[in-house]
Every structure is written in C-alpha cells, then in structure tokens.
Design a protein around this motif. Structure first.
Motif, mmCIF file in Angstrom:
data_model
loop_
_atom_site.group_PDB
_atom_site.id
_atom_site.type_symbol
_atom_site.label_atom_id
_atom_site.label_comp_id
_atom_site.label_asym_id
_atom_site.label_seq_id
_atom_site.Cartn_x
_atom_site.Cartn_y
_atom_site.Cartn_z
ATOM 1 N N THR A 151 0.868 -1.186 0.000
ATOM 2 C CA THR A 151 0.000 0.000 0.000
ATOM 3 C C THR A 151 0.901 1.231 0.000
ATOM 4 O O THR A 151 1.843 1.317 0.789
ATOM 5 C CB THR A 151 -0.904 0.026 1.239
ATOM 6 N N ASP A 155 -1.684 6.952 0.022
ATOM 7 C CA ASP A 155 -3.031 6.640 0.504
ATOM 8 C C ASP A 155 -3.272 7.109 1.938
ATOM 9 O O ASP A 155 -4.366 6.930 2.467
ATOM 10 C CB ASP A 155 -3.293 5.134 0.417
ATOM 11 N N SER A 179 -8.334 -0.843 3.697
ATOM 12 C CA SER A 179 -9.079 -2.070 3.408
ATOM 13 C C SER A 179 -8.882 -2.514 1.963
ATOM 14 O O SER A 179 -8.865 -1.692 1.039
ATOM 15 C CB SER A 179 -10.570 -1.854 3.674
ATOM 16 N N ARG A 180 -8.738 -3.843 1.802
ATOM 17 C CA ARG A 180 -8.645 -4.436 0.459
ATOM 18 C C ARG A 180 -9.916 -5.195 0.118
ATOM 19 O O ARG A 180 -9.943 -5.959 -0.850
ATOM 20 C CB ARG A 180 -7.453 -5.400 0.417
ATOM 21 N N HIS A 182 -12.603 -4.338 -1.237
ATOM 22 C CA HIS A 182 -13.152 -4.055 -2.568
ATOM 23 C C HIS A 182 -12.431 -4.829 -3.668
ATOM 24 O O HIS A 182 -12.908 -4.913 -4.802
ATOM 25 C CB HIS A 182 -13.072 -2.558 -2.853
ATOM 26 N N GLU A 184 -11.547 -8.068 -3.194
ATOM 27 C CA GLU A 184 -11.655 -9.486 -2.835
ATOM 28 C C GLU A 184 -12.158 -10.352 -3.985
ATOM 29 O O GLU A 184 -11.667 -11.459 -4.200
ATOM 30 C CB GLU A 184 -12.572 -9.647 -1.618
ATOM 31 N N ASP A 216 -11.928 -6.123 6.391
ATOM 32 C CA ASP A 216 -10.518 -6.486 6.217
ATOM 33 C C ASP A 216 -9.733 -6.027 7.432
ATOM 34 O O ASP A 216 -9.393 -4.854 7.559
ATOM 35 C CB ASP A 216 -9.962 -5.849 4.939
ATOM 36 N N CYS A 219 -5.166 -5.765 6.611
ATOM 37 C CA CYS A 219 -4.398 -4.824 5.802
ATOM 38 C C CYS A 219 -3.424 -4.068 6.708
ATOM 39 O O CYS A 219 -3.829 -3.477 7.719
ATOM 40 C CB CYS A 219 -5.329 -3.840 5.095
ATOM 41 N N GLU A 260 -13.302 2.232 8.007
ATOM 42 C CA GLU A 260 -12.661 1.316 7.060
ATOM 43 C C GLU A 260 -12.670 1.986 5.696
ATOM 44 O O GLU A 260 -13.721 2.361 5.189
ATOM 45 C CB GLU A 260 -13.383 -0.027 7.019
ATOM 46 N N ALA A 262 -11.202 2.078 1.642
ATOM 47 C CA ALA A 262 -10.598 1.352 0.526
ATOM 48 C C ALA A 262 -9.290 2.012 0.111
ATOM 49 O O ALA A 262 -9.222 3.230 -0.066
ATOM 50 C CB ALA A 262 -11.570 1.314 -0.651
ATOM 51 N N ASN A 264 -5.489 1.446 -2.349
ATOM 52 C CA ASN A 264 -4.831 0.694 -3.407
ATOM 53 C C ASN A 264 -3.911 -0.341 -2.774
ATOM 54 O O ASN A 264 -3.308 -0.097 -1.719
ATOM 55 C CB ASN A 264 -4.012 1.629 -4.299
ATOM 56 N N TRP A 265 -3.788 -1.473 -3.406
ATOM 57 C CA TRP A 265 -2.961 -2.544 -2.826
ATOM 58 C C TRP A 265 -2.388 -3.399 -3.942
ATOM 59 O O TRP A 265 -3.082 -3.767 -4.895
ATOM 60 C CB TRP A 265 -3.798 -3.413 -1.877
#
Length: 307
Positions: A151, A155, A179-180, A182, A184, A216, A219, A260, A262, A264-265
């Motif tokens: 990450t 962010d 959070s990742r 989104h 999944e 999540d 993360c 929580e 979202a 980028n990951w």
C-alpha cells in the motif's frame, strides 16, 4: 434403539463439554501477559553522527504531525515537505539481515529527526515490533505501514479522511483502517479453491470470535490518533500475525470509533504468509484471544509507561 441413540448423544455432549473445558484451560494457562518492558539498548536510537539518544514515550505530548511505523525490511520516503512534520521509525525486529544498516543510511541522509531506527534485542514478531515503534513515536497521528510497499504512502490522505468521518470527540480517539475488501472478488478469481476456503474460514472466525463490522482486519495500513494508539497498544498481547485482530477487538471493547477505507494494494512477491500453517496459527490465536479475555487471563489495561 432410542435408548442407544440417547446414550450416544449424551456421550457426544459430554465429550464436547470436556473438550471445551480443556480448550478453556489451555487458553487460560498459556496466556502471556502484556510485555511492555524494554532492553536498555531498545530505549536509545542512533543519530546521524552515531551518538545515542533516548526515544520519547507515547505518553508524552505529540511534537509532530505524523509518525510512520515501519516493521522490518526496507524503507521508502516521500519527498520532504517543510510545512508538514513527520518521522519514520524503522523497527528491526531482532533480524539477522541488514535492516538496521540500510535504515541508518536514511538516518544519515535525512537526519534522526526524520528517520529513527529501533533495533530490538530479540525477535518479538510483527505485532511486537509495531507496538515498540508506536510506543516510541512523537506523532499526533500514527500510521502503521508495511515496508514492502503493498500500500502506497500516498493513501495516507484517504485513511486520514476516514478519521474525520468518525466522531473522535471528546477524547480524540479514532482508528482508520486501510481495506482491500473491494479487491476481494478479483483476488478470489486468482486463488485456488483451498486458499479461498482458508480465507473465508478466517473471516468467519474473526467475525464470530473477535471483530464485527470490519471486512478487512489484516491490511497493514492503519492510522491511529495518538490517544487511540496509547489506549489499544497498552493492552496488546498478541505479537504475531493475528495482532491486528486483537487491536481492533480492544478498540471495539473501548468503543473507539473505527473507519474502514478502501486503499490501493499490490501483492508483493515474497510477502505472503506461509500457507496452511500460518492460517492455522492465526485461527488458533483468534479463538484464544476471545477465550483469554472471557476467562480473565487477559484484561484491558490502563495505559502505563514502559520500563
């Protein structure tokens, strides 16, 4: 026949109760206490000239806007911003690699006010490393970030916005979790059926035993107000992979608002957990976290200064 069935059912119930008692006893008797003690060497950090100075305490008032706690591996820095005060604390978790040496190059380049290296005398695990770094920080906000770059630090603005979306008054307590969740659906498509089963099994155990409402928990990108970090890390027991779950469990017990967000990951090669065995260890830790608090082996701690 009915008598035989009832006898079998009674035996199964008895075995289940016995097994539950055994699990409760094992969880209670093997519970370690919160370990905030430091080795004398862990109270100091090297300056750019090689001199040793004492780390501050999380109990002290903040003197910077942001502290970034990076456990292990390498380090990446943003361009210095003169109007935004920050520090990066790299924690070498008693490793045998060149973490301390690599990080000290940044200390010499940017100065110890920007980059500090905390070298732990013995390995504590990722959770222990993050806690010791957090307890040594100066920031008004404290960011826990994985050093593998999965990450991006850019962010941080997203998770900071998450803090403002929750009610942090009157005690200025809040946590914002990257959070990742989104991503999944895409991740499931690329995983084997067995890994997908383990993932959903882990999510169920997190929900059933510890944390509700956070999709999540794992993360490695979480932002704390200084007050929330002091409250949660002072009670943290788990020092391995499941420490994130206990942190959020503690936060929910204290009714600390959690956002929580979202982020980028990118999956970094070599950064995955060891399959199966690590999942089993984390599953065991999740069960034991709840049981140890239920049985009183672990208690929510009042923040206290470290030795």
């Amino acid at each position: 026949i009915m008598d035989c069935l009832w006898e079998i059912i009674h035996c199964l119930v008895g075995l289940a109760v016995a097994a539950l008692i055994v699990v409760l006893l094992v969880a209670h008797l093997t519970a370690g206490m919160v370990d905030l003690k430091r080795h004398e060497k862990e109270t100091l950090f090297p300056t750019a000239t090689g001199e040793k100075e004492p780390f501050p305490s999380l109990h002290d008032p903040s003197s910077l806007e942001l502290s970034v706690i990076v456990p292990e591996i390498s380090l990446s820095l943003q361009k210095q911003q003169p109007l935004f005060t920050y520090e990066v604390i790299v924690v070498d978790d008693g490793s045998s690699d060149q973490t301390t040496e690599v990080a000290l190059r940044y200390t010499r380049k940017y100065g110890a006010d920007k980059v500090r290296v905390l070298t732990l005398v013995k390995n504590r695990g990722k959770g222990g490393a993050v806690r010791m770094g957090t307890l040594s920080s100066r920031g008004k906000l404290i960011l826990m970030a994985d050093a593998d770059g999965a990450t991006k630090f850019a962010d941080v603005e997203k998770v900071e916005a998450g803090l403002h979306d929750v009610n942090i008054k009157p005690e200025n307590m809040a946590i914002s979790c990257g959070s990742r969740a989104h991503l999944e659906e895409e991740a499931v498509a690329s995983r084997s059926m067995f890994r997908t089963f383990l993932m959903y099994g882990f999510h169920f155990l997190v929900w059933f035993f510890c944390v509700r409402g956070i999709k999540d928990t794992q993360c490695g990108f979480k932002l704390f107000t200084r007050e929330a970090a002091l409250k949660t890390f002072s009670s943290l027991h788990v020092e391995r992979w499941a420490f994130d779950v206990e942190l959020l469990y503690i936060a929910q017990c204290f009714k600390i608002p959690i956002a929580e967000v979202a982020v980028n990951w990118t999956e970094i090669e070599g950064s995955k957990l060891v399959p199966v065995w690590s999942w089993l260890q984390m599953g065991r830790d999740l069960v034991f976290i709840r049981l140890r608090y239920i049985t009183g082996a672990w208690r929510l701690e009042s923040p206290r200064k470290t030795d």
